[in-house]
Design a protein around this motif. Sequence first.
Motif, PDB file in Angstrom:
ATOM      1  N   ALA A  72      36.550  16.984 -48.569  1.00 31.82           N
ATOM      2  CA  ALA A  72      37.851  17.537 -48.185  1.00 31.82           C
ATOM      3  C   ALA A  72      38.768  16.430 -47.681  1.00 31.82           C
ATOM      4  CB  ALA A  72      37.672  18.615 -47.119  1.00 31.82           C
ATOM      5  N   PHE A  73      38.231  15.541 -46.853  1.00 33.56           N
ATOM      6  CA  PHE A  73      39.031  14.416 -46.374  1.00 33.56           C
ATOM      7  C   PHE A  73      39.494  13.560 -47.548  1.00 33.56           C
ATOM      8  CE2 PHE A  73      36.969  15.420 -42.348  1.00 33.56           C
ATOM      9  CZ  PHE A  73      38.030  15.287 -41.459  1.00 33.56           C
ATOM     10  N   ILE A  74      38.604  13.298 -48.480  1.00 28.39           N
ATOM     11  CA  ILE A  74      38.967  12.487 -49.647  1.00 28.39           C
ATOM     12  C   ILE A  74      40.090  13.156 -50.426  1.00 28.39           C
ATOM     13  CG2 ILE A  74      38.148  11.632 -51.882  1.00 28.39           C
ATOM     14  CD1 ILE A  74      35.387  11.190 -50.516  1.00 28.39           C
ATOM     15  N   ALA A  75      39.970  14.455 -50.667  1.00 30.61           N
ATOM     16  CA  ALA A  75      41.004  15.191 -51.405  1.00 30.61           C
ATOM     17  C   ALA A  75      42.347  15.127 -50.673  1.00 30.61           C
ATOM     18  CB  ALA A  75      40.574  16.638 -51.610  1.00 30.61           C
ATOM     19  N   LEU A  76      42.312  15.215 -49.361  1.00 29.65           N
ATOM     20  CA  LEU A  76      43.542  15.129 -48.571  1.00 29.65           C
ATOM     21  C   LEU A  76      44.112  13.721 -48.610  1.00 29.65           C
ATOM     22  CD1 LEU A  76      45.608  16.215 -46.527  1.00 29.65           C
ATOM     23  CD2 LEU A  76      43.889  15.858 -44.737  1.00 29.65           C
ATOM     24  N   TRP A  77      43.277  12.727 -48.363  1.00 29.13           N
ATOM     25  CA  TRP A  77      43.737  11.344 -48.321  1.00 29.13           C
ATOM     26  C   TRP A  77      44.312  10.874 -49.661  1.00 29.13           C
ATOM     27  CZ3 TRP A  77      38.574   9.592 -45.756  1.00 29.13           C
ATOM     28  CH2 TRP A  77      38.589   9.924 -44.400  1.00 29.13           C
ATOM     29  N   GLU A  78      43.791  11.399 -50.768  1.00 28.18           N
ATOM     30  CA  GLU A  78      44.298  11.005 -52.089  1.00 28.18           C
ATOM     31  C   GLU A  78      45.794  11.271 -52.229  1.00 28.18           C
ATOM     32  OE1 GLU A  78      40.527  11.714 -55.074  1.00 28.18           O
ATOM     33  OE2 GLU A  78      41.769  13.427 -54.542  1.00 28.18           O
ATOM     34  N   GLY A  79      46.274  12.286 -51.541  1.00 31.13           N
ATOM     35  CA  GLY A  79      47.679  12.641 -51.663  1.00 31.13           C
ATOM     36  C   GLY A  79      48.567  12.134 -50.550  1.00 31.13           C
ATOM     37  N   LEU A  80      48.022  11.354 -49.634  1.00 31.36           N
ATOM     38  CA  LEU A  80      48.813  10.849 -48.512  1.00 31.36           C
ATOM     39  C   LEU A  80      49.072   9.353 -48.648  1.00 31.36           C
ATOM     40  CD1 LEU A  80      47.120  12.650 -45.470  1.00 31.36           C
ATOM     41  CD2 LEU A  80      49.411  13.070 -46.384  1.00 31.36           C
ATOM     42  N   PRO A  81      50.338   8.970 -48.643  1.00 33.91           N
ATOM     43  CA  PRO A  81      50.647   7.539 -48.683  1.00 33.91           C
ATOM     44  C   PRO A  81      49.988   6.828 -47.508  1.00 33.91           C
ATOM     45  CG  PRO A  81      52.632   8.888 -48.852  1.00 33.91           C
ATOM     46  CD  PRO A  81      51.510   9.808 -48.543  1.00 33.91           C
ATOM     47  N   GLY A  82      49.424   5.674 -47.767  1.00 29.97           N
ATOM     48  CA  GLY A  82      48.752   4.912 -46.723  1.00 29.97           C
ATOM     49  C   GLY A  82      47.290   5.277 -46.558  1.00 29.97           C
ATOM     50  N   TYR A  83      46.849   6.340 -47.213  1.00 31.26           N
ATOM     51  CA  TYR A  83      45.457   6.775 -47.104  1.00 31.26           C
ATOM     52  C   TYR A  83      44.721   6.765 -48.444  1.00 31.26           C
ATOM     53  CZ  TYR A  83      45.966   8.080 -42.264  1.00 31.26           C
ATOM     54  OH  TYR A  83      46.153   8.034 -40.913  1.00 31.26           O
ATOM     55  N   ARG A  84      45.421   6.483 -49.509  1.00 30.30           N
ATOM     56  CA  ARG A  84      44.774   6.485 -50.829  1.00 30.30           C
ATOM     57  C   ARG A  84      43.664   5.440 -50.904  1.00 30.30           C
ATOM     58  NH1 ARG A  84      50.497   7.297 -52.477  1.00 30.30           N
ATOM     59  NH2 ARG A  84      50.644   9.545 -52.742  1.00 30.30           N
ATOM     60  N   TRP A  85      43.888   4.303 -50.266  1.00 33.60           N
ATOM     61  CA  TRP A  85      42.850   3.261 -50.250  1.00 33.60           C
ATOM     62  C   TRP A  85      41.592   3.781 -49.551  1.00 33.60           C
ATOM     63  CZ3 TRP A  85      40.517   1.503 -45.892  1.00 33.60           C
ATOM     64  CH2 TRP A  85      41.139   1.820 -44.671  1.00 33.60           C
ATOM     65  N   LEU A  86      41.775   4.569 -48.490  1.00 34.89           N
ATOM     66  CA  LEU A  86      40.634   5.108 -47.755  1.00 34.89           C
ATOM     67  C   LEU A  86      39.864   6.105 -48.618  1.00 34.89           C
ATOM     68  CD1 LEU A  86      39.080   5.129 -45.108  1.00 34.89           C
ATOM     69  CD2 LEU A  86      40.685   6.858 -44.259  1.00 34.89           C
ATOM     70  N   ALA A  87      40.582   6.921 -49.377  1.00 35.76           N
ATOM     71  CA  ALA A  87      39.925   7.860 -50.297  1.00 35.76           C
ATOM     72  C   ALA A  87      39.076   7.093 -51.312  1.00 35.76           C
ATOM     73  CB  ALA A  87      40.960   8.727 -51.011  1.00 35.76           C
ATOM     74  N   ARG A  88      39.643   6.034 -51.879  1.00 34.54           N
ATOM     75  CA  ARG A  88      38.891   5.225 -52.863  1.00 34.54           C
ATOM     76  C   ARG A  88      37.673   4.571 -52.205  1.00 34.54           C
ATOM     77  NH1 ARG A  88      44.123   3.909 -54.430  1.00 34.54           N
ATOM     78  NH2 ARG A  88      44.047   1.914 -53.349  1.00 34.54           N
ATOM     79  N   PHE A  89      37.851   4.065 -50.988  1.00 33.98           N
ATOM     80  CA  PHE A  89      36.765   3.394 -50.281  1.00 33.98           C
ATOM     81  C   PHE A  89      35.634   4.372 -49.957  1.00 33.98           C
ATOM     82  CE2 PHE A  89      34.865   2.007 -46.192  1.00 33.98           C
ATOM     83  CZ  PHE A  89      34.263   0.838 -46.643  1.00 33.98           C
ATOM     84  N   VAL A  90      35.977   5.518 -49.411  1.00 36.54           N
ATOM     85  CA  VAL A  90      34.953   6.493 -49.010  1.00 36.54           C
ATOM     86  C   VAL A  90      34.252   7.083 -50.228  1.00 36.54           C
ATOM     87  CG1 VAL A  90      34.548   8.678 -47.776  1.00 36.54           C
ATOM     88  CG2 VAL A  90      36.065   6.966 -46.807  1.00 36.54           C
ATOM     89  N   ARG A  91      34.899   7.025 -51.380  1.00 33.59           N
ATOM     90  CA  ARG A  91      34.264   7.515 -52.610  1.00 33.59           C
ATOM     91  C   ARG A  91      33.166   6.587 -53.128  1.00 33.59           C
ATOM     92  NH1 ARG A  91      38.765   8.263 -55.456  1.00 33.59           N
ATOM     93  NH2 ARG A  91      39.433  10.372 -55.161  1.00 33.59           N
TER      94      ARG A  91
END
Length: 133
Positions: A72-91
Amino acid sequence: MSKTDILYNGTCPVCSREIAHYRRLSTARDLPHRYDDLADAENLRTWGVDAADAARRLHVRKDGRTHIGVPAFIALWEGLPGYRWLARFVRLPVVFFLANWAYDRILAPLLYQRHVKRQSKSAATDAGRHSKK
């Protein structure tokens, strides 16, 4: 950009601060995000989840799929500027495993336990008020 719905625990101080931050970001960028507090029974009906399950982990609905916990966090972060890198990292497989383990075994249970205590205190306070009338 696809619509993202977030179901969160507004009575949790940690959760509400984090969600307030995400809400500010999504509002500033006019992103199609909706934030639903689990304290509203109508939100629970819409999501098809009971209050206890909703309070245990973050829920995000995106592209017709419901994500729970770290996904859920990944799905949210994917759409937030400044957090896309975190989504990719946590994946990344090892990071995902560790994040999932820590969230499911430590963070989420701790936050849920605090939620249950807050609910119990609130119920006891309400009962005390009603018995004094």
